[in-house]
Design a protein around this motif. Structure first.
Motif, PDB file in Angstrom:
ATOM      1  N   PRO A 107    -134.494 -75.328  85.248  1.00 10.34           N
ATOM      2  CA  PRO A 107    -134.384 -76.719  84.810  1.00 10.34           C
ATOM      3  C   PRO A 107    -133.032 -77.346  85.117  1.00 10.34           C
ATOM      4  O   PRO A 107    -132.908 -78.574  85.174  1.00 10.34           O
ATOM      5  CB  PRO A 107    -134.610 -76.632  83.296  1.00 10.34           C
ATOM      6  N   THR A 108    -132.025 -76.504  85.293  1.00  9.97           N
ATOM      7  CA  THR A 108    -130.669 -77.001  85.510  1.00  9.97           C
ATOM      8  C   THR A 108    -130.428 -77.496  86.927  1.00  9.97           C
ATOM      9  O   THR A 108    -129.313 -77.880  87.269  1.00  9.97           O
ATOM     10  CB  THR A 108    -129.655 -75.906  85.160  1.00  9.97           C
ATOM     11  N   SER A 109    -131.457 -77.492  87.767  1.00 14.25           N
ATOM     12  CA  SER A 109    -131.382 -78.080  89.115  1.00 14.25           C
ATOM     13  C   SER A 109    -132.371 -79.244  89.180  1.00 14.25           C
ATOM     14  O   SER A 109    -133.406 -79.156  89.843  1.00 14.25           O
ATOM     15  CB  SER A 109    -131.707 -77.030  90.181  1.00 14.25           C
ATOM     16  N   PRO A 110    -132.092 -80.343  88.487  1.00 11.43           N
ATOM     17  CA  PRO A 110    -133.098 -81.387  88.311  1.00 11.43           C
ATOM     18  C   PRO A 110    -133.425 -82.184  89.554  1.00 11.43           C
ATOM     19  O   PRO A 110    -134.480 -82.830  89.607  1.00 11.43           O
ATOM     20  CB  PRO A 110    -132.483 -82.284  87.233  1.00 11.43           C
ATOM     21  N   PHE A 111    -132.547 -82.185  90.549  1.00 11.90           N
ATOM     22  CA  PHE A 111    -132.746 -83.076  91.687  1.00 11.90           C
ATOM     23  C   PHE A 111    -133.461 -82.433  92.868  1.00 11.90           C
ATOM     24  O   PHE A 111    -133.596 -83.057  93.926  1.00 11.90           O
ATOM     25  CB  PHE A 111    -131.410 -83.675  92.128  1.00 11.90           C
ATOM     26  N   ARG A 112    -133.912 -81.173  92.718  1.00 10.82           N
ATOM     27  CA  ARG A 112    -134.800 -80.629  93.742  1.00 10.82           C
ATOM     28  C   ARG A 112    -136.044 -81.521  93.776  1.00 10.82           C
ATOM     29  O   ARG A 112    -136.491 -82.013  92.742  1.00 10.82           O
ATOM     30  CB  ARG A 112    -135.189 -79.184  93.417  1.00 10.82           C
ATOM     31  N   THR A 113    -136.609 -81.723  94.926  1.00  6.82           N
ATOM     32  CA  THR A 113    -137.767 -82.601  95.037  1.00  6.82           C
ATOM     33  C   THR A 113    -139.047 -81.797  95.214  1.00  6.82           C
ATOM     34  O   THR A 113    -139.013 -80.594  95.534  1.00  6.82           O
ATOM     35  CB  THR A 113    -137.614 -83.548  96.233  1.00  6.82           C
ATOM     36  N   ALA A 114    -140.179 -82.489  95.054  1.00  5.55           N
ATOM     37  CA  ALA A 114    -141.466 -81.863  95.350  1.00  5.55           C
ATOM     38  C   ALA A 114    -141.507 -81.406  96.800  1.00  5.55           C
ATOM     39  O   ALA A 114    -142.052 -80.341  97.113  1.00  5.55           O
ATOM     40  CB  ALA A 114    -142.591 -82.848  95.058  1.00  5.55           C
ATOM     41  N   SER A 115    -140.916 -82.206  97.683  1.00  2.00           N
ATOM     42  CA  SER A 115    -140.877 -81.819  99.100  1.00  2.00           C
ATOM     43  C   SER A 115    -140.055 -80.564  99.311  1.00  2.00           C
ATOM     44  O   SER A 115    -140.403 -79.715 100.148  1.00  2.00           O
ATOM     45  CB  SER A 115    -140.317 -82.966  99.947  1.00  2.00           C
ATOM     46  N   ASP A 116    -138.947 -80.420  98.580  1.00  2.00           N
ATOM     47  CA  ASP A 116    -138.153 -79.195  98.680  1.00  2.00           C
ATOM     48  C   ASP A 116    -139.004 -77.975  98.343  1.00  2.00           C
ATOM     49  O   ASP A 116    -138.967 -76.957  99.050  1.00  2.00           O
ATOM     50  CB  ASP A 116    -136.953 -79.241  97.727  1.00  2.00           C
TER      51      ASP A 116
END
Length: 232
Positions: A107-116
């Motif tokens: 959860p502490t990596s909130p800016f990963r995207t669905a595309s990632d």
């Protein structure tokens, strides 16, 4: 392939208490991970693992499955994500569930995207990998690091001392955003750093990791600047 996506969300955080449910952009951090997983379309069953009923309640509020509460000893150091993931697999196995692939999203990596997530899984499949993790480039090259002894500094890597950063080797760090694992290989190794370990590269700010109040403030600033947006 039967896939389990695990969002580890302990309540016992030392530097930033209950950080996994702290709000960012009006959403708790664990909701960012769950939303990206849902939108990725490759995550199979998505669950939260926590020892904390308050964290579990927030997860359920956002429609995230909490099939069990893990033992309290798996919520604090020295227990880590590997032990939590192995526990989740073993617990679900006793309930008749078997998985071949596991995705771990902190959860502490909130800016990963669905595309990632989708691209990391596609790379995992293309390489027929057993272990894959997301990485990002160091902000400052570690090859310029100095050591301090008795008030005196000297280079850790004398062969690179005085060179420009572009003349030094590229260096990357695990950013905690995505792990993709072959379950059998992971359970056999007892580690998610098995070899060969493939990498999915992510840029800043998608690789921003929140571990302190300053990190959370930085994430809010990133949102305010419009560098990322919800949903990811």
């Amino acid at each position: 392939m039967a896939t389990l996506t695990l969002i580890p969300a302990k309540g016992c955080s030392t530097r930033l208490p209950r950080k996994n449910i702290l709000p960012l952009g009006g959403k708790p951090l664990l909701a960012w991970a769950a939303e990206a997983a849902r939108r990725a379309g490759v995550c199979g069953r998505i669950i939260i693992s926590t020892e904390d009923e308050a964290v579990a309640a927030v997860a359920r509020e956002y429609g995230i499955d909490v099939p069990f509460l893990r033992p309290a000893e798996l919520g604090c150091d020295p227990a880590g994500v590997v032990q939590v993931a192995l526990h989740a697999l073993q617990t679900l196995r006793t309930q008749g569930e078997e998985y071949k692939r596991m995705i771990i999203l902190l959860p502490t990596s909130p800016f990963r995207t669905a595309s990632d997530i989708a691209e990391a899984v596609a790379l995992f499949d293309t390489k027929q990998a057993k272990f894959l993790l997301s990485v990002s480039a160091f902000d400052h090259t570690p090859f310029a690091a100095m050591k301090l002894e008795d008030g005196v500094v000297s280079p850790w890597f004398p062969e690179y001392f005085g060179r420009k950063s572009q003349e030094m080797p590229s260096a990357f760090r695990p950013n905690g955003a995505i792990h993709v694992l072959d379950v059998a290989a992971f359970e056999a190794a007892g580690s998610y750093f098995g070899q060969p370990l493939y990498a999915y590269e992510m840029p800043w700010p998608r690789s921003l990791d929140i571990d302190t109040v300053a990190d959370l403030q930085m994430a809010e600033a990133v949102l305010a600047a419009g560098l990322v947006s919800w949903p990811v």
